[in-house]
Design a protein around this motif. Sequence first.
Motif, PDB file in Angstrom:
ATOM      1  N   LEU A 141      -3.526  14.751   8.145  1.00  0.00           N
ATOM      2  CA  LEU A 141      -4.044  14.719   6.682  1.00  0.00           C
ATOM      3  C   LEU A 141      -3.579  15.967   5.869  1.00  0.00           C
ATOM      4  N   ASP A 142      -2.920  15.581   5.012  1.00  0.00           N
ATOM      5  CA  ASP A 142      -2.146  16.702   4.121  1.00  0.00           C
ATOM      6  C   ASP A 142      -2.319  16.476   2.602  1.00  0.00           C
ATOM      7  N   GLY A 143      -3.620  15.837   2.384  1.00  0.00           N
ATOM      8  CA  GLY A 143      -4.141  15.772   0.932  1.00  0.00           C
ATOM      9  C   GLY A 143      -3.368  14.597   0.443  1.00  0.00           C
ATOM     10  N   SER A 144      -2.846  13.751   1.109  1.00  0.00           N
ATOM     11  CA  SER A 144      -2.079  12.586   0.363  1.00  0.00           C
ATOM     12  C   SER A 144      -3.357  11.404   0.317  1.00  0.00           C
ATOM     13  N   LYS A 145      -3.267  10.336  -0.522  1.00  0.00           N
ATOM     14  CA  LYS A 145      -3.870   9.245  -0.377  1.00  0.00           C
ATOM     15  C   LYS A 145      -3.717   8.577   0.956  1.00  0.00           C
ATOM     16  N   ILE A 202       0.824  -1.165  -0.042  1.00  0.00           N
ATOM     17  CA  ILE A 202       0.246  -0.034  -0.013  1.00  0.00           C
ATOM     18  C   ILE A 202       0.971   1.127  -0.087  1.00  0.00           C
ATOM     19  N   ALA A 203       1.914   1.175   0.815  1.00  0.00           N
ATOM     20  CA  ALA A 203       2.901   2.360   0.723  1.00  0.00           C
ATOM     21  C   ALA A 203       3.371   2.440  -0.658  1.00  0.00           C
ATOM     22  N   ARG A 258      -0.098   6.253   5.607  1.00  0.00           N
ATOM     23  CA  ARG A 258      -0.538   5.077   6.253  1.00  0.00           C
ATOM     24  C   ARG A 258      -0.846   5.428   7.678  1.00  0.00           C
ATOM     25  N   ILE A 259      -2.132   5.700   8.186  1.00  0.00           N
ATOM     26  CA  ILE A 259      -2.395   6.387   9.411  1.00  0.00           C
ATOM     27  C   ILE A 259      -2.853   5.263  10.596  1.00  0.00           C
ATOM     28  N   ASP A 269       2.944   4.936   8.844  1.00  0.00           N
ATOM     29  CA  ASP A 269       3.752   6.102   8.663  1.00  0.00           C
ATOM     30  C   ASP A 269       3.397   7.203   9.860  1.00  0.00           C
ATOM     31  N   VAL A 270       2.285   6.996  10.490  1.00  0.00           N
ATOM     32  CA  VAL A 270       2.029   7.714  11.683  1.00  0.00           C
ATOM     33  C   VAL A 270       0.955   7.331  12.467  1.00  0.00           C
TER      34      VAL A 270
END
Length: 254
Positions: A198-202, A176-177, A183-184, A223-224
Amino acid sequence: MRQFSRHRRPQGTGPRGQAVRFWGRHAVLAALANPERRVKRIWGTREALGQLDLPPVLPISYADVTDLARLVARDAPHQGLVIEVDPLEDVYLGDLLQDESDAESRRPLLILDQVTDPHNIGAVLRSAAAFDAAAIITQDRHSPPESGVIARSASGALEIVPWVRVVNLSRALEEIAEAQYWRIGLMGDTDTTLGQTLDGSKVALVLGSEGDGMRHNVMEHCDVLARLPISPRMESLNISNAAAIALYAVATAG
């Protein structure tokens, strides 16, 4: 065109290969409307069946309410309709990621770690359908097979939202990465709120079970880590409620 690997399940027979029974109007109508679903038989009261436009090749059995109750789980609210169906064909992670990439889609993914309660799976599917998630992803041996309980709880969403089952959730998160998803992992014990990540990434949202939460190895493949901004008076939320709130946050971000 970028090609993603095919993350496949082991071959062989198992519970998912066996026919199952669905009940309740929403679950039955959604299954009948899904061209990918093979419906083998339908039982119902004359009143309920009389309201349906059924294909002539489908075996139909008229039954009273008492007879229908014997076909389903105890005290299940069948609403006069029961069908027998084959499980849907497997959806492979690589195929899904490729399709989303080709469509330039930004729909979120929802990954569930060790969520085993069929009612919760069904409710999460319903939230995923409501907020147009691309799929839910579970580890095969840590999630239940398709069932009437899931179909009923999903209220038709089992036929709408792809359900991807993988052998190894950590490897799936790596794939997925590679497909450029952020990935949250959602958990309560962190200062960072979901909105701050949330910064606009998928986005791929990762949720653990209500009891044990996310496994350590799954957590390390995020990722976070973030939390929902709920009141400190509330220790935690039901998994389906948490999924719905997180998907809403993603849908309205920016």
